[in-house]
Scaffold this motif. Structure first.
Motif, PDB file in Angstrom:
ATOM      1  N   ASP A 103       0.840  -1.197   0.000  1.00 50.13           N
ATOM      2  CA  ASP A 103       0.000   0.000   0.000  1.00 50.13           C
ATOM      3  C   ASP A 103       0.873   1.244   0.000  1.00 50.13           C
ATOM      4  OD1 ASP A 103       0.785   0.198   2.762  1.00 50.13           O
ATOM      5  OD2 ASP A 103      -1.038   1.350   3.098  1.00 50.13           O
ATOM      6  N   TRP A 104       0.240   2.417  -0.062  1.00 48.64           N
ATOM      7  CA  TRP A 104       0.974   3.680  -0.186  1.00 48.64           C
ATOM      8  C   TRP A 104       1.861   3.965   1.019  1.00 48.64           C
ATOM      9  CZ3 TRP A 104       0.370   7.505   3.400  1.00 48.64           C
ATOM     10  CH2 TRP A 104      -0.751   7.421   4.232  1.00 48.64           C
ATOM     11  N   GLN A 105       1.452   3.534   2.230  1.00 47.97           N
ATOM     12  CA  GLN A 105       2.277   3.765   3.418  1.00 47.97           C
ATOM     13  C   GLN A 105       3.611   3.029   3.306  1.00 47.97           C
ATOM     14  OE1 GLN A 105      -0.139   3.460   7.259  1.00 47.97           O
ATOM     15  NE2 GLN A 105      -1.469   2.454   5.770  1.00 47.97           N
ATOM     16  N   GLY A 106       3.535   1.776   2.895  1.00 50.66           N
ATOM     17  CA  GLY A 106       4.745   0.981   2.720  1.00 50.66           C
ATOM     18  C   GLY A 106       5.601   1.507   1.587  1.00 50.66           C
ATOM     19  N   ALA A 107       4.952   1.928   0.504  1.00 54.08           N
ATOM     20  CA  ALA A 107       5.703   2.459  -0.641  1.00 54.08           C
ATOM     21  C   ALA A 107       6.524   3.678  -0.234  1.00 54.08           C
ATOM     22  CB  ALA A 107       4.741   2.812  -1.775  1.00 54.08           C
ATOM     23  N   ARG A 108       5.960   4.518   0.606  1.00 55.64           N
ATOM     24  CA  ARG A 108       6.678   5.709   1.073  1.00 55.64           C
ATOM     25  C   ARG A 108       7.904   5.298   1.888  1.00 55.64           C
ATOM     26  NH1 ARG A 108       3.549   9.469   5.050  1.00 55.64           N
ATOM     27  NH2 ARG A 108       3.642   7.459   6.066  1.00 55.64           N
ATOM     28  N   GLN A 109       7.764   4.298   2.756  1.00 52.99           N
ATOM     29  CA  GLN A 109       8.891   3.825   3.562  1.00 52.99           C
ATOM     30  C   GLN A 109       9.994   3.225   2.690  1.00 52.99           C
ATOM     31  OE1 GLN A 109       7.604   1.337   6.898  1.00 52.99           O
ATOM     32  NE2 GLN A 109       5.618   2.351   6.754  1.00 52.99           N
ATOM     33  N   VAL A 110       9.603   2.441   1.687  1.00 55.30           N
ATOM     34  CA  VAL A 110      10.596   1.842   0.790  1.00 55.30           C
ATOM     35  C   VAL A 110      11.328   2.944   0.030  1.00 55.30           C
ATOM     36  CG1 VAL A 110      10.938   0.376  -1.245  1.00 55.30           C
ATOM     37  CG2 VAL A 110       9.371  -0.357   0.564  1.00 55.30           C
ATOM     38  N   ARG A 111      10.610   3.930  -0.442  1.00 54.56           N
ATOM     39  CA  ARG A 111      11.218   5.040  -1.188  1.00 54.56           C
ATOM     40  C   ARG A 111      12.258   5.759  -0.328  1.00 54.56           C
ATOM     41  NH1 ARG A 111       6.927   6.563  -3.367  1.00 54.56           N
ATOM     42  NH2 ARG A 111       6.195   7.974  -1.771  1.00 54.56           N
ATOM     43  N   GLU A 112      11.981   5.893   0.985  1.00 52.94           N
ATOM     44  CA  GLU A 112      12.931   6.557   1.892  1.00 52.94           C
ATOM     45  C   GLU A 112      14.197   5.732   2.100  1.00 52.94           C
ATOM     46  OE1 GLU A 112      10.758   7.431   5.473  1.00 52.94           O
ATOM     47  OE2 GLU A 112       9.480   8.900   4.449  1.00 52.94           O
TER      48      GLU A 112
END
Length: 148
Positions: A103-112
């Protein structure tokens, strides 16, 4: 020279079609490795441990997360989801492209933590179509469908 292995992140709201898309991508591209996520939710009738998700108890999930074993983790509609950092890093180090379905929350963490990842966000065609898909799955209560 061999191309560098890449991490692809497919993110979408529940019911948008990310599972269908990822399954088709992996089938058509055998060089892709699907990263099986951890979850605390109960398996659906068509799902199996190790293929669709790694189904774990809440305490085990929290232990893994707190030990730094998760590349990303999120609580989505009262259930926890997370990606094994070691699983992803191992596949990448072996030269395999890896695809995450999160989901978008996880995607943001991976991007960081892995800014070189390739992020793809999928939207359903419309809110009405999203509702139709969620109802068609026959796995969620009316309350859950309305929240999603």
């Amino acid at each position: 020279m061999k191309n560098r292995a890449r991490l692809f992140v497919i993110a979408a709201p529940s019911g948008a079609g990310k599972t269908t898309l990822v399954k088709a991508l992996v089938k058509r591209n055998p060089e892709l490795r699907f990263s099986v996520s951890y979850t605390t939710r109960k398996p659906r009738e068509t799902e199996s441990h190790g293929r669709d998700y790694l189904f774990v108890a809440e305490a085990e999930f929290v232990r893994l997360r707190d030990a730094g074993e998760m590349l990303e983790s999120a609580t989505v509609f009262d259930n926890r989801y997370g990606t094994s950092r070691s699983q992803v890093e191992e596949q990448l180090s072996e030269g395999h492209h890896v695809i995450l379905e999160i989901d978008w929350q996880g995607a943001r963490q991976v991007r960081e933590s892995m800014p070189e990842s390739i992020d793809i966000f999928i939207l359903p065609p419309s809110a009405a179509e999203l509702e139709r898909r969620l109802r068609g799955r026959r796995t969620d209560s009316e309350e859950v469908i309305n929240r999603r």
